[in-house]
Design an enzyme around this catalytic site. Structure first.
Site, PDB file in Angstrom:
ATOM      1  N   LYS A 118       0.823  -1.216   0.000  1.00 18.60           N
ATOM      2  CA  LYS A 118       0.000   0.000   0.000  1.00 18.60           C
ATOM      3  C   LYS A 118       0.852   1.259   0.000  1.00 18.60           C
ATOM      4  CE  LYS A 118      -4.395  -1.604   1.815  1.00 18.60           C
ATOM      5  NZ  LYS A 118      -5.257  -1.693   2.996  1.00 18.60           N
ATOM      6  N   LYS A 210      -4.956  -9.711  -7.163  1.00 17.70           N
ATOM      7  CA  LYS A 210      -6.150  -9.792  -6.308  1.00 17.70           C
ATOM      8  C   LYS A 210      -7.229  -8.810  -6.789  1.00 17.70           C
ATOM      9  CE  LYS A 210      -5.970  -7.916  -2.299  1.00 17.70           C
ATOM     10  NZ  LYS A 210      -5.598  -7.437  -0.970  1.00 17.70           N
ATOM     11  N   LYS A 213     -10.428  -3.001  -4.353  1.00 16.68           N
ATOM     12  CA  LYS A 213     -11.218  -1.762  -4.408  1.00 16.68           C
ATOM     13  C   LYS A 213     -10.478  -0.668  -5.154  1.00 16.68           C
ATOM     14  CE  LYS A 213     -13.148  -2.442   0.240  1.00 16.68           C
ATOM     15  NZ  LYS A 213     -12.981  -2.153   1.658  1.00 16.68           N
TER      16      LYS A 213
HETATM   17  P1  TYM Z   1     -10.909  -4.715   3.717  1.00 15.30           P
HETATM   18  O1  TYM Z   1     -12.023  -3.752   3.770  1.00 15.30           O
HETATM   19  O2  TYM Z   1      -9.752  -4.399   2.853  1.00 15.30           O
HETATM   20  O3  TYM Z   1     -11.464  -6.144   3.284  1.00 15.30           O
HETATM   21  C1  TYM Z   1     -12.596  -6.695   3.906  1.00 15.30           C
HETATM   22  C2  TYM Z   1     -12.548  -8.210   3.832  1.00 15.30           C
HETATM   23  O4  TYM Z   1     -12.566  -8.641   2.470  1.00 15.30           O
HETATM   24  C3  TYM Z   1     -11.505  -9.564   2.253  1.00 15.30           C
HETATM   25  N1  TYM Z   1     -11.051  -9.426   0.856  1.00 15.30           N
HETATM   26  C4  TYM Z   1     -10.988 -10.432  -0.017  1.00 15.30           C
HETATM   27  N2  TYM Z   1     -11.305 -11.749   0.094  1.00 15.30           N
HETATM   28  C5  TYM Z   1     -11.158 -12.519  -1.004  1.00 15.30           C
HETATM   29  N3  TYM Z   1     -10.692 -12.046  -2.201  1.00 15.30           N
HETATM   30  C6  TYM Z   1     -10.373 -10.739  -2.358  1.00 15.30           C
HETATM   31  N4  TYM Z   1      -9.944 -10.291  -3.528  1.00 15.30           N
HETATM   32  C7  TYM Z   1     -10.511  -9.870  -1.230  1.00 15.30           C
HETATM   33  N5  TYM Z   1     -10.289  -8.549  -1.030  1.00 15.30           N
HETATM   34  C8  TYM Z   1     -10.619  -8.296   0.251  1.00 15.30           C
HETATM   35  C9  TYM Z   1     -10.428  -9.171   3.246  1.00 15.30           C
HETATM   36  O5  TYM Z   1      -9.548 -10.241   3.495  1.00 15.30           O
HETATM   37  C10 TYM Z   1     -11.262  -8.801   4.452  1.00 15.30           C
HETATM   38  O6  TYM Z   1     -11.600  -9.960   5.202  1.00 15.30           O
HETATM   39  N6  TYM Z   1      -7.811  -5.254   7.497  1.00 15.30           N
HETATM   40  C11 TYM Z   1      -9.184  -5.596   7.168  1.00 15.30           C
HETATM   41  C12 TYM Z   1     -10.179  -4.800   7.978  1.00 15.30           C
HETATM   42  C13 TYM Z   1     -10.076  -5.008   9.454  1.00 15.30           C
HETATM   43  C14 TYM Z   1     -10.303  -6.220  10.171  1.00 15.30           C
HETATM   44  C15 TYM Z   1     -10.131  -5.916  11.550  1.00 15.30           C
HETATM   45  C16 TYM Z   1     -10.602  -7.514   9.763  1.00 15.30           C
HETATM   46  C17 TYM Z   1      -9.806  -4.046  10.383  1.00 15.30           C
HETATM   47  N7  TYM Z   1      -9.833  -4.579  11.650  1.00 15.30           N
HETATM   48  C18 TYM Z   1     -10.275  -6.885  12.549  1.00 15.30           C
HETATM   49  C19 TYM Z   1     -10.743  -8.507  10.768  1.00 15.30           C
HETATM   50  C20 TYM Z   1     -10.571  -8.176  12.136  1.00 15.30           C
HETATM   51  C21 TYM Z   1      -9.364  -5.434   5.673  1.00 15.30           C
HETATM   52  O7  TYM Z   1      -8.549  -5.801   4.906  1.00 15.30           O
HETATM   53  O8  TYM Z   1     -10.475  -4.882   5.232  1.00 15.30           O
END
Ligand code: TYM
Length: 349
Positions: A118, A210, A213
């Site tokens: 990132k 991957k 967003k």
């Molecule tokens: P975020 O918003 O980037 O992603 C949310 C969830 O979507 C999953 N994800 C995917 N899964 C499969 N294929 C993909 N291409 C893909 N892109 C995203 C992510 O693995 C995530 O589960 N860091 C976290 C947010 C967070 C969090 C936490 C999660 C903050 N605090 C505590 C669990 C526990 C995240 O990446 O969000």
């Protein structure tokens, strides 16, 4: 304070919620409601870690916070039986993150691959928050002493860091934990739940990247708000290779685009990849794509229209978040009080 089984997970309100978020995370959130007490959090404080152009500024942040909440509910999360809230309404997240900042080691954070991705080439220009992102994430989870964390594959390393923080805290403050009567361990080791055939959904334009967003090409992803025509167009344009689909799963090796589309079909239909190949193996991509369009539209259209209905009534969505935050705070306050006692912070009552 006994450790009870509890699920926690979060999604960032950074816009473009897509099929990867849905299949990698939200579908599993919905399932876990049957067996666990769950907290699902819109992590608005994490959104701020990226440059303002990425999260879009204050108006967009509020809009996206409501949109993720709407996606949770439209997908089948029950905010009455479980807890749905936004992170910034429970100040204990930031408070525990500070204590964890003093537990986590710089060397641990230096190994985080997502920071490197990132931050890109100009690491000096990244926010301190982006570097510290996984520590806040550990605080999110451990504030509720959650035992299970459903996430996509890309969050595995962050979960390992949360486990390391829990363990070091338990070790560093072991005597105090025992003398306060909290037993041998205060924070549980949270277990990552990375399950299903779509733990890593890939870009529709490049099967080695991957689905994300932030990809500049909207054709690389299916957004949860896409209408039926857009979904159909994106799937028909999705990159494939010239071979017909294989009949067995091992035939998907070294064919990332085929593997991805079969994985998406499997996840959306609740079947295994080999089962899907049993039906479509040997056939051309065009007919498989037609079936995939039909399935995607059938599964996602009702979610999109329910999301639309919900976001049209922001005060209703806000009331769900406020109620969820009140219930989350009750748990968070208990953990925080105990943590302060363990650390030795003097406090009232
Ligand atoms: P975020 O918003 O980037 O992603 C949310 C969830 O979507 C999953 N994800 C995917 N899964 C499969 N294929 C993909 N291409 C893909 N892109 C995203 C992510 O693995 C995530 O589960 N860091 C976290 C947010 C967070 C969090 C936490 C999660 C903050 N605090 C505590 C669990 C526990 C995240 O990446 O969000």
């Amino acid at each position: 304070m006994a450790i009870v089984e509890r699920v926690f997970s979060g999604v960032q309100p950074t816009g473009n919620l897509h099929l990867g978020n849905y299949l990698g995370a939200i579908v599993n959130f919905v399932k876990l409601q049957e067996t666990h007490n769950c907290l699902y959090c819109v992590v608005d404080m994490h959104a701020l870690t990226q440059p303002v152009e990425v999260w879009g500024g204050p108006t967009e942040l509020a809009r996206n916070t409501r949109e993720v909440t709407a996606a949770f509910i439209a997908s089948g999360i029950d905010p009455k039986k479980h807890i749905v809230f936004n992170q910034s309404q429970v100040h204990e997240h930031a408070e525990l993150a500070w204590i964890f900042n003093c537990v986590a080691r710089v060397g641990w954070l230096n190994r985080m691959t997502q920071f490197k991705e990132k931050a890109g080439k100009d690491r000096e220009a990244a926010s301190v928050g982006l570097y510290d992102y996984p520590v806040l994430m550990a605080a999110d989870i451990l504030l509720y002493r959650a035992t299970d964390v459903p996430v996509g594959d890309d969050q595995k390393q962050h979960l390992e860091l949360s486990r390391d923080i829990a363990q070091k805290f338990n070790n560093d403050f072991g005597d105090s934990i025992r003398s306060h009567g909290f037993g041998e361990v205060f924070f549980p080791q949270p277990e990552p739940l990375i399950t299903g055939p779509a733990t890593r959904v890939m870009s529709l334009r490049d099967g080695t990247k991957k689905m994300s967003k932030s990809d500049a090409s909207d054709n690389s992803r299916i957004n949860l708000t896409d209408d039926a025509d857009t979904i159909a167009q994106k799937i028909r344009k999705a990159k494939t290779d010239p071979e017909p689909l294989p009949s067995e799963e091992k035939g998907l090796e070294a064919r990332p685009e085929a593997d991805n589309l079969v994985g998406i079909y499997a996840a959306l239909s609740g079947r295994s990849k080999s089962d899907v190949l049993g039906e479509f193996g040997g056939g051309q991509f065009s007919s498989f794509k037609n079936a995939l369009v039909e399935l995607c539209v059938a599964k996602l259209s009702p979610i999109a229209s329910e999301m639309k209905r919900l976001v049209a009534d922001p005060s209703h969505v806000d009331s769900i978040l406020i109620d969820g935050a009140d219930r989350a705070r009750a748990i968070a306050a208990e953990t925080m009080k105990a943590t302060k006692d363990i650390v030795g912070f003097v406090r009232k009552g």
